[in-house]
Every structure is written in structure tokens, then in C-alpha cells.
Scaffold this motif. Structure first.
Motif, PDB file in Angstrom:
ATOM      1  N   ALA A 120       0.830  -1.206   0.000  1.00  0.00           N
ATOM      2  CA  ALA A 120       0.000   0.000   0.000  1.00  0.00           C
ATOM      3  C   ALA A 120       0.867   1.259   0.000  1.00  0.00           C
ATOM      4  CB  ALA A 120      -0.935  -0.002   1.208  1.00  0.00           C
ATOM      5  N   LEU A 121       1.944   1.240   0.766  1.00  0.00           N
ATOM      6  CA  LEU A 121       2.844   2.383   0.831  1.00  0.00           C
ATOM      7  C   LEU A 121       3.474   2.673  -0.527  1.00  0.00           C
ATOM      8  CD1 LEU A 121       4.394   4.385   2.798  1.00  0.00           C
ATOM      9  CD2 LEU A 121       6.210   2.673   2.707  1.00  0.00           C
ATOM     10  N   PHE A 122       3.970   1.645  -1.183  1.00  0.00           N
ATOM     11  CA  PHE A 122       4.580   1.833  -2.499  1.00  0.00           C
ATOM     12  C   PHE A 122       3.544   2.224  -3.549  1.00  0.00           C
ATOM     13  CE2 PHE A 122       8.115  -1.067  -0.966  1.00  0.00           C
ATOM     14  CZ  PHE A 122       8.984  -0.013  -0.735  1.00  0.00           C
ATOM     15  N   LEU A 123       2.364   1.679  -3.440  1.00  0.00           N
ATOM     16  CA  LEU A 123       1.279   2.048  -4.351  1.00  0.00           C
ATOM     17  C   LEU A 123       0.980   3.540  -4.212  1.00  0.00           C
ATOM     18  CD1 LEU A 123      -0.786   0.690  -6.322  1.00  0.00           C
ATOM     19  CD2 LEU A 123      -2.343   0.614  -4.388  1.00  0.00           C
ATOM     20  N   GLN A 124       0.875   4.029  -2.989  1.00  0.00           N
ATOM     21  CA  GLN A 124       0.612   5.445  -2.742  1.00  0.00           C
ATOM     22  C   GLN A 124       1.780   6.303  -3.213  1.00  0.00           C
ATOM     23  OE1 GLN A 124      -2.081   7.134  -1.657  1.00  0.00           O
ATOM     24  NE2 GLN A 124      -0.917   9.018  -1.945  1.00  0.00           N
TER      25      GLN A 124
END
Length: 164
Positions: A120-124
Motif C-alpha cells: 500500500a505504501l509503495f502504491l501510494q
């Protein structure tokens, strides 16, 4: 390390896949019921203190809680069932829940939590806030739950057959 018998390995894979599919469907439906009243829902948002519900904020906790619950169930059910299999070291199945089982389940549950959080962090970070429809959000939540369920079941059962 001596590999598990084919019978035990087949049982592990069958149970892990079955659990993954069932939990993907159940949590996908739950996601749909949670998200259905909204026009769009973001996959992630750019701040940790946001009070807005996102697909991944729900998915992270779903993965963690499912891992704790299903890991505990897998520990006890596999311990009983595997005694019927021809495993190289049957005494490994008699290890106590406190501390071996708790440590194993917590380790893999935190791994699932961290993996979904990092995704989720990398997606954001690289794609920003992506709004999706409630149906897409429910499908993604189901996929997260299915993978987490498959992973925790396979990991805990395999760990029970390994020496420390």
C-alpha cells in the motif's frame, strides 16, 4: 531439513488453497457491504492520520486479523490431522502452543501485515491516491484476504513440520 511426506504436503496445499478461496469470497462480500454506499473509495491516501476509510486500510487489518485467527486454527487442526500422516519427525507435532505456536503465528501474521502495508505504501508513493468503485474495492479486499489466508495456513502448517 527433511521434506514433509507427499501426503502431508498435499494436505497443506489443499487446505491452504481452500482457505484462501473461501476467505477471498467471504471478505469480498463483506467489502462490498462496507463500500457499496459510496460512489468511489480510495485505494490509499497520503497521510497516516486520515480518518477516511480506504481499501488498503481495511485490507491491512483484515490480513493481520485473519492471519492471527486462521493461524491458530491451523495450528490446532493440523497438529491433530498430521498425526495420521507419515512425517519424518512426529514429535515435532507435539510442540506446545505457548510458546512455539504463538511465536510462529505472530511471526507470520506480522509478516502478512507488513507485506500488505508496504504494498500500500509503495502504491501510494508511486501512483498516488487512486479512486476505485465499490466493486473493485471489494474485489481487491477479497484478493488481500485470500492471499493472506492461503499464506498463513501454508506457513504455519509447514513450520510445524520443521526443526527450529
Amino acid at each position: 531439513m527433511i521434506p514433509a511426506s507427499h501426503q502431508a504436503n498435499d494436505f497443506i496445499q489443499k487446505n491452504a488453497v481452500t482457505s484462501g478461496v473461501i476467505n477471498a469470497i467471504i471478505n469480498g462480500v463483506i467489502g462490498w457491504l462496507m463500500f457499496r454506499g459510496k460512489e468511489t473509495i480510495p485505494l490509499t491516501v497520503d497521510t497516516i492520520s486520515a480518518h477516511e476509510k480506504t481499501v488498503f486500510s481495511t485490507g491491512v487489518m483484515t490480513a493481520f486479523m485473519l492471519s492471527l485467527i486462521l493461524g491458530t486454527i491451523a495450528f490446532f487442526t493440523f497438529g491433530k490431522k498430521a498425526k495420521d500422516f507419515s512425517v519424518p519427525f512426529p514429535e515435532l507435532l507435539n510442540r506446545p502452543f505457548l510458546f512455539f505456536g504463538v511465536r510462529t503465528i505472530l511471526f507470520y501474521s506480522l509478516f502478512a501485515f507488513g507485506t500488505v502495508t508496504l504494498f500500500a505504501l509503495f502504491l501510494q508513493k508511486f501512483l498516488g491516491t487512486i479512486p476505485v468503485t465499490p466493486l473493485v474495492g471489494a474485489i481487491i479486499l477479497g484478493i488481500i484476504a485470500g492471499i493472506a489466508s492461503w499464506f498463513i495456513n501454508a506457513a504455519v502448517m509447514k513450520a510445524m513440520l520443521r526443526h527450529e
